[in-house]
Design a protein around this motif. Structure first.
Motif, PDB file in Angstrom:
ATOM      1  N   VAL A 172      35.230   0.642 -36.692  1.00 13.94           N
ATOM      2  CA  VAL A 172      34.840   1.843 -37.420  1.00 13.94           C
ATOM      3  C   VAL A 172      35.323   3.047 -36.614  1.00 13.94           C
ATOM      4  N   ASN A 173      36.207   3.823 -37.199  1.00  7.12           N
ATOM      5  CA  ASN A 173      36.744   4.992 -36.506  1.00  7.12           C
ATOM      6  C   ASN A 173      35.750   6.154 -36.609  1.00  7.12           C
ATOM      7  N   LEU A 174      35.136   6.492 -35.492  1.00  4.47           N
ATOM      8  CA  LEU A 174      34.164   7.588 -35.467  1.00  4.47           C
ATOM      9  C   LEU A 174      34.810   8.934 -35.165  1.00  4.47           C
ATOM     10  N   SER A 175      36.096   8.903 -34.818  1.00  3.43           N
ATOM     11  CA  SER A 175      36.828  10.138 -34.514  1.00  3.43           C
ATOM     12  C   SER A 175      36.082  10.940 -33.443  1.00  3.43           C
ATOM     13  N   VAL A 176      35.904  12.241 -33.652  1.00  4.66           N
ATOM     14  CA  VAL A 176      35.260  13.085 -32.628  1.00  4.66           C
ATOM     15  C   VAL A 176      33.787  12.725 -32.447  1.00  4.66           C
ATOM     16  N   PHE A 177      33.189  12.101 -33.455  1.00  4.33           N
ATOM     17  CA  PHE A 177      31.779  11.727 -33.345  1.00  4.33           C
ATOM     18  C   PHE A 177      31.571  10.574 -32.358  1.00  4.33           C
ATOM     19  N   PHE A 178      32.685   9.924 -31.978  1.00  3.34           N
ATOM     20  CA  PHE A 178      32.566   8.862 -30.993  1.00  3.34           C
ATOM     21  C   PHE A 178      32.052   9.409 -29.665  1.00  3.34           C
ATOM     22  N   TYR A 179      32.443  10.642 -29.342  1.00  3.01           N
ATOM     23  CA  TYR A 179      32.000  11.242 -28.078  1.00  3.01           C
ATOM     24  C   TYR A 179      30.485  11.432 -28.080  1.00  3.01           C
ATOM     25  N   VAL A 180      29.961  11.842 -29.221  1.00  2.00           N
ATOM     26  CA  VAL A 180      28.510  12.009 -29.342  1.00  2.00           C
ATOM     27  C   VAL A 180      27.823  10.660 -29.210  1.00  2.00           C
ATOM     28  N   PHE A 181      28.358   9.680 -29.934  1.00  5.50           N
ATOM     29  CA  PHE A 181      27.775   8.338 -29.909  1.00  5.50           C
ATOM     30  C   PHE A 181      27.827   7.745 -28.502  1.00  5.50           C
ATOM     31  N   ALA A 182      28.985   7.842 -27.855  1.00  7.35           N
ATOM     32  CA  ALA A 182      29.158   7.244 -26.536  1.00  7.35           C
ATOM     33  C   ALA A 182      28.268   7.920 -25.494  1.00  7.35           C
TER      34      ALA A 182
END
Length: 362
Positions: A172-182
């Motif tokens: 699942v590509n979270l794009s910039v939201f991956f930084y928040v998630f990580a």
């Protein structure tokens, strides 16, 4: 370090070729950090006692038995853990591997936050340390730097993707939201281990169980053939993380020698915040963030017990648990400390086995 300095002489001394094997260096890291704790453990504890003659401040609102059994015991034992991890990792890891330095950054960064928090508790002679917002902001800042460093060193097809356990090729590509998630994964993991650290030996053994699982995961996803066979998302160079996991395991065993009931020293936020942060960072590197929540299920339960208790009390003025985190609830019910700790270890093993099953059930 040894890997870097000795490999050029492999043609003259063939046995040095063993340093190319991650498994050997992982085993060496375990024993090195364990021996470090045995050699310097008492010295570090005596030093901590000299800094805090009254020991860690005990909460008045906690179980009454703690005022008797825990009083005078020094905290900041995480210093022993972190020093042994750093020494062993720097000795046995391939220092050209960027993932190693990212984990070291998280180790030192979160360890420093925990050290300041512990120090403030001691100087104030209170269980209240750093203000919650200040601690969270510092954790988020370190996490964001670490996540950025991780993403730029991951393959492009994985850097901002979320892998789902039990599914072969699903990303699942979270794009910039991956930084928040990580960042949430690292900070959440850090604070979850911190909440679990409330009884002698309660947090360190589940941490060791989790790092054993992630040592295996890191080794598998870092090995092209194994990751292909198990249909895992391959992460080049991540196998080196297994060596750090070995260092953590050895440090945990060494610390447990002194932390076994009745504890000679407490881990403190210095150790718990850092160890939780390391687990979070490793899960992101290996693309097993969700699996961390399964393997670390005990930490999740401890955290949820606090969230549920606080939320319910604010809404109704009543409590669901006699006390949170949940291990204190069982203390209030009359369970002995060793019984709680050992049963929670068993729960941690069960969650770890479920988490490891995701490697094959796809």
């Amino acid at each position: 370090m040894l890997h870097y300095f000795l490999l050029p002489y492999v043609n003259e001394f063939n046995f040095l070729n063993l340093l190319n094997y991650i498994t050997l260096r992982t085993g060496a890291a375990i024993f090195t950090s364990l021996i470090f704790c045995f050699v310097f453990g008492n010295k570090i504890i005596n030093w901590l006692k000299s800094l805090q003659p009254d020991g860690q401040p005990i909460r008045d609102c906690g179980p009454a038995s703690h005022l008797l059994t825990k009083k005078g015991t020094p905290t900041m034992g995480g210093v022993m853990i972190l020093l042994s991890i750093m020494f062993s990792s720097l000795l046995w890891c391939d220092l050209t591997n960027k993932f190693v330095w990212i984990i070291m950054f998280v180790t030192v960064g979160f360890g420093f936050i925990g050290f300041v928090d512990d120090y403030k508790k001691l100087t104030k002679k209170s269980h209240g340390g750093l203000r919650g917002k200040a601690k969270l902001a510092a954790q988020m800042a370190i996490s964001l730097i670490a996540v950025y460093a991780i993403t730029i060193n991951l393959p492009e097809n994985l850097n901002t993707q979320l892998a789902l356990p039990f599914f072969k090729n699903t990303l699942v590509n979270l794009s910039v939201f991956f930084y928040v998630f990580a960042c949430f994964v690292i900070v959440g993991s850090s604070n979850a281990v911190n909440l679990t650290d409330g009884l002698d030996g309660l947090a360190i053994v589940p941490v060791m169980i989790a790092v054993c699982c992630f040592a295996l995961i890191a080794y598998l996803v870092g090995h092209a053939k194994y990751s292909e066979y198990l249909q895992l998302h391959a992460v080049p160079n991540s196998g080196e993380i297994a060596v750090i996991c070995g260092a953590i395991l050895g440090a945990g065993l060494g610390f447990l020698w002194y932390n076994a009931p009745p504890a000679q020293v407490f881990m403190g936020d210095t150790g718990s915040l850092s160890l939780g942060g390391i687990l979070g960072a490793i899960s992101i590197i290996t693309k097993h963030e969700i699996v961390l929540a399964i393997i670390g299920g005990l930490f999740v339960i401890e955290t949820l017990s606090v969230i549920i208790q606080v939320t319910y009390f604010k809404r109704t003025g009543r409590r669901i648990f006699l006390m949170s985190p949940i291990h204190h609830h069982f203390e209030k019910l009359g369970w002995s400390e060793p019984k709680i700790v050992i049963r929670f270890w068993i729960v941690a093993v069960i969650f770890a086995l479920i988490g490891l099953s995701t490697l094959k059930l796809r």
